[in-house]
Design a protein around this motif. Structure first.
Motif, PDB file in Angstrom:
ATOM      1  N   PRO A   7       0.875  -1.216  -0.148  1.00  0.00           N
ATOM      2  CA  PRO A   7       0.015   0.192  -0.085  1.00  0.00           C
ATOM      3  C   PRO A   7       0.826   1.304  -0.115  1.00  0.00           C
ATOM      4  O   PRO A   7       1.926   1.387   0.554  1.00  0.00           O
ATOM      5  N   PRO A   8       0.093   2.327  -0.685  1.00  0.00           N
ATOM      6  CA  PRO A   8       1.188   3.738  -0.525  1.00  0.00           C
ATOM      7  C   PRO A   8       1.447   4.139   1.021  1.00  0.00           C
ATOM      8  O   PRO A   8       0.706   4.064   1.690  1.00  0.00           O
ATOM      9  N   LEU A   9       2.532   4.763   1.086  1.00  0.00           N
ATOM     10  CA  LEU A   9       3.090   5.020   2.329  1.00  0.00           C
ATOM     11  C   LEU A   9       2.086   5.902   3.375  1.00  0.00           C
ATOM     12  O   LEU A   9       1.794   5.667   4.466  1.00  0.00           O
ATOM     13  N   ARG A  10       1.402   6.845   2.346  1.00  0.00           N
ATOM     14  CA  ARG A  10       0.635   7.732   3.221  1.00  0.00           C
ATOM     15  C   ARG A  10      -0.489   6.895   3.811  1.00  0.00           C
ATOM     16  O   ARG A  10      -1.211   7.246   4.745  1.00  0.00           O
ATOM     17  N   LEU A  30       8.547  10.431   2.296  1.00  0.00           N
ATOM     18  CA  LEU A  30       7.500   9.777   1.360  1.00  0.00           C
ATOM     19  C   LEU A  30       7.805   9.795  -0.022  1.00  0.00           C
ATOM     20  O   LEU A  30       7.336   9.056  -0.689  1.00  0.00           O
ATOM     21  N   ASP A  31       8.652  10.535  -0.474  1.00  0.00           N
ATOM     22  CA  ASP A  31       8.979  10.705  -1.787  1.00  0.00           C
ATOM     23  C   ASP A  31       9.780   9.485  -2.423  1.00  0.00           C
ATOM     24  O   ASP A  31      10.903   9.332  -2.185  1.00  0.00           O
ATOM     25  N   LEU A  32       8.904   9.032  -3.232  1.00  0.00           N
ATOM     26  CA  LEU A  32       9.429   7.371  -4.025  1.00  0.00           C
ATOM     27  C   LEU A  32      10.794   7.650  -4.869  1.00  0.00           C
ATOM     28  O   LEU A  32      11.859   7.038  -4.679  1.00  0.00           O
ATOM     29  N   ASN A  33      10.710   8.795  -5.551  1.00  0.00           N
ATOM     30  CA  ASN A  33      12.032   9.316  -6.254  1.00  0.00           C
ATOM     31  C   ASN A  33      13.317   9.376  -5.436  1.00  0.00           C
ATOM     32  O   ASN A  33      14.353   9.011  -5.768  1.00  0.00           O
ATOM     33  N   LEU A  34      13.010  10.089  -4.434  1.00  0.00           N
ATOM     34  CA  LEU A  34      14.216  10.265  -3.320  1.00  0.00           C
ATOM     35  C   LEU A  34      14.627   9.036  -2.545  1.00  0.00           C
ATOM     36  O   LEU A  34      15.959   8.764  -2.511  1.00  0.00           O
ATOM     37  N   THR A  35      13.654   8.342  -2.116  1.00  0.00           N
ATOM     38  CA  THR A  35      14.093   7.044  -1.394  1.00  0.00           C
ATOM     39  C   THR A  35      14.937   5.948  -2.484  1.00  0.00           C
ATOM     40  O   THR A  35      15.729   5.340  -2.173  1.00  0.00           O
ATOM     41  N   GLY A  36      14.567   6.025  -3.544  1.00  0.00           N
ATOM     42  CA  GLY A  36      15.221   5.196  -4.681  1.00  0.00           C
ATOM     43  C   GLY A  36      16.453   5.880  -5.117  1.00  0.00           C
ATOM     44  O   GLY A  36      17.476   5.086  -5.050  1.00  0.00           O
ATOM     45  N   LYS A  37      16.644   7.236  -4.996  1.00  0.00           N
ATOM     46  CA  LYS A  37      17.979   7.865  -5.177  1.00  0.00           C
ATOM     47  C   LYS A  37      18.796   7.569  -4.179  1.00  0.00           C
ATOM     48  O   LYS A  37      20.191   7.359  -4.366  1.00  0.00           O
ATOM     49  N   ILE A  38      18.464   7.265  -2.795  1.00  0.00           N
ATOM     50  CA  ILE A  38      19.366   7.118  -1.571  1.00  0.00           C
ATOM     51  C   ILE A  38      19.721   5.563  -1.906  1.00  0.00           C
ATOM     52  O   ILE A  38      20.961   5.309  -1.611  1.00  0.00           O
ATOM     53  N   ALA A  39      18.529   4.818  -2.440  1.00  0.00           N
ATOM     54  CA  ALA A  39      19.247   3.247  -2.324  1.00  0.00           C
ATOM     55  C   ALA A  39      20.345   3.173  -3.630  1.00  0.00           C
ATOM     56  O   ALA A  39      21.272   2.155  -3.142  1.00  0.00           O
ATOM     57  N   ARG A  40      20.073   3.836  -4.637  1.00  0.00           N
ATOM     58  CA  ARG A  40      21.071   3.912  -5.647  1.00  0.00           C
ATOM     59  C   ARG A  40      22.470   4.166  -5.303  1.00  0.00           C
ATOM     60  O   ARG A  40      23.233   3.845  -5.551  1.00  0.00           O
ATOM     61  N   THR A  41      22.349   5.564  -4.437  1.00  0.00           N
ATOM     62  CA  THR A  41      23.675   5.977  -3.765  1.00  0.00           C
ATOM     63  C   THR A  41      24.496   5.324  -2.870  1.00  0.00           C
ATOM     64  O   THR A  41      25.880   5.225  -3.123  1.00  0.00           O
ATOM     65  N   ALA A  63      12.099   0.990  -0.363  1.00  0.00           N
ATOM     66  CA  ALA A  63      13.442   1.125  -1.480  1.00  0.00           C
ATOM     67  C   ALA A  63      14.423   0.367  -1.682  1.00  0.00           C
ATOM     68  O   ALA A  63      14.873  -0.062  -2.744  1.00  0.00           O
ATOM     69  N   LEU A  64      15.023   0.246  -0.381  1.00  0.00           N
ATOM     70  CA  LEU A  64      16.439  -0.619  -0.299  1.00  0.00           C
ATOM     71  C   LEU A  64      16.139  -2.076  -0.922  1.00  0.00           C
ATOM     72  O   LEU A  64      16.809  -2.671  -1.503  1.00  0.00           O
ATOM     73  N   LEU A  65      14.966  -2.743  -0.472  1.00  0.00           N
ATOM     74  CA  LEU A  65      14.629  -4.055  -0.716  1.00  0.00           C
ATOM     75  C   LEU A  65      14.108  -3.995  -2.274  1.00  0.00           C
ATOM     76  O   LEU A  65      14.591  -4.956  -3.033  1.00  0.00           O
ATOM     77  N   ALA A  66      13.447  -3.068  -2.742  1.00  0.00           N
ATOM     78  CA  ALA A  66      13.062  -3.066  -4.221  1.00  0.00           C
ATOM     79  C   ALA A  66      14.595  -2.808  -5.091  1.00  0.00           C
ATOM     80  O   ALA A  66      14.580  -3.460  -6.326  1.00  0.00           O
ATOM     81  N   HIS A  67      15.397  -2.244  -4.390  1.00  0.00           N
ATOM     82  CA  HIS A  67      16.543  -2.088  -5.481  1.00  0.00           C
ATOM     83  C   HIS A  67      17.583  -3.282  -5.011  1.00  0.00           C
ATOM     84  O   HIS A  67      18.895  -3.259  -5.473  1.00  0.00           O
ATOM     85  N   ALA A 193       9.772  16.975   0.721  1.00  0.00           N
ATOM     86  CA  ALA A 193       9.585  15.552   0.734  1.00  0.00           C
ATOM     87  C   ALA A 193       9.372  14.857   1.954  1.00  0.00           C
ATOM     88  O   ALA A 193       9.006  13.633   1.823  1.00  0.00           O
ATOM     89  N   PHE A 194       9.325  15.668   2.975  1.00  0.00           N
ATOM     90  CA  PHE A 194       8.882  14.616   4.154  1.00  0.00           C
ATOM     91  C   PHE A 194       7.668  15.182   4.872  1.00  0.00           C
ATOM     92  O   PHE A 194       6.906  16.162   4.468  1.00  0.00           O
ATOM     93  N   THR A 195       7.226  14.123   5.756  1.00  0.00           N
ATOM     94  CA  THR A 195       6.118  14.367   6.741  1.00  0.00           C
ATOM     95  C   THR A 195       6.373  14.179   8.045  1.00  0.00           C
ATOM     96  O   THR A 195       6.856  13.254   8.586  1.00  0.00           O
ATOM     97  N   PRO A 196       6.148  15.421   8.781  1.00  0.00           N
ATOM     98  CA  PRO A 196       5.997  16.694   8.477  1.00  0.00           C
ATOM     99  C   PRO A 196       7.050  17.340   7.928  1.00  0.00           C
ATOM    100  O   PRO A 196       8.348  16.674   8.201  1.00  0.00           O
TER     101      PRO A 196
END
Length: 275
Positions: A7-10, A30-41, A63-67, A193-196
């Motif tokens: 399910p979506p994070l929210r 929550l930003d999927l683009n950024l969590t993916g970018k961290i995993a790639r980094t 994101a880490l598991l998906a990568h 990119a964060f909540t809050p």
């Protein structure tokens, strides 16, 4: 459903009533683009054990598991988040181990499996991030138990980690990080990119241990840098008075009237080795 079939994070945050707690230094990414970018980094995770601190509802974890992370060991202090993390664990059988508890009381080297690479990847809680980094930088065994660290900090802290001598941000963190690692800021993360949303921009820092840093006693180097930068506006002969002061400085050929931010890492190492 989202990119990984979960399910979506929210929705997860709402269902488990996971309001971020300021006391725990929480800001959920929550930003999927950024969590993916961290995993790639973080690099190739397919054979690595990834240690994550403060996964919260599990945005970066997913994101880490998906990568391709082979296994994640996640330390989470907030018991409210455990149910959400358990759902991720069930979705990725055998690849996520959640350890409830306080990261500051965790024996991290014991989490490593002998012969297997370890990478630390975390959106660190703001209130413990610097202390954890200093502990990881001052491991007695070196090379350390980890191959790399990919960590999120407030941008001001990130700038201190990568600071060069002579700059306003240069201090104890910059000396320790520069002495034992190659550190760089990979990219910035905006508040929205964060909540809050925090009040400041964040930055992801990637640190790779140096195989053979200059030889120095970790404890002595820590004391020297703490004293020198604790009174950074004073001349070194004054700030280092309790550790040998002018006599110590003259022994290693450093002008006692200089200030801490002008010293190179090599000069700090010389002081530590003579102290």
């Amino acid at each position: 459903m989202s990119f990984d079939g979960l399910p979506p994070l929210r929705e997860v945050i709402d269902r488990h009533e996971l309001r971020a707690k300021k006391a725990l230094g929480q800001n959920f990414l929550l930003d999927l683009n950024l969590t993916g970018k961290i995993a790639r980094t973080a690099g190739d995770l397919t054979r690595a054990t990834v240690i994550e601190v403060g996964p919260g509802p599990g945005g970066l974890t997913r994101a880490l598991l998906a990568h391709g992370a082979r296994k994640i060991v996640a330390i989470e202090k907030d018991e409210r988040c455990l149910a959400a993390l358990e759902e991720i664990s069930q979705h990725y059988p055998g690849r996520l181990e959640v350890l409830p508890g306080d990261a500051l009381k965790t024996d991290f080297p014991r989490l490593a499996v002998p012969g297997e690479p370890v990478r630390i990847v975390a959106n660190l809680p703001y209130n413990v991030g610097t202390e954890l980094l200093v502990r990881w930088l001052t491991e007695k065994e070196w090379p350390p138990f980890y191959q790399s660290m990919t960590l999120m900090f407030q941008r001001e802290v990130a700038q201190r980690i990568v600071a060069e001598p002579g700059s306003g941000a240069y201090g104890r963190l910059g000396v320790l990080a520069g002495w034992r690692t190659n550190a760089r800021i990979a990219f910035d993360v905006p508040p929205q990119a964060f909540t809050p949303p925090p009040k400041v921009t964040s930055s992801v820092v990637h640190l790779v241990p140096r195989a053979e840093p200059l030889a120095a006693d970790v404890g002595k180097l820590g004391k020297i840098t703490e004293a020198a930068f604790g009174q950074r506006r004073k001349m070194l002969r004054q700030s280092l008075k309790g550790l040998g002061g002018e006599t110590l400085l003259e022994k290693v050929g450093i002008d006692p009237t200089r200030r801490a931010e002008t010293l190179s890492i090599e000069e700090f190492v010389r002081l530590a080795n003579e102290a």
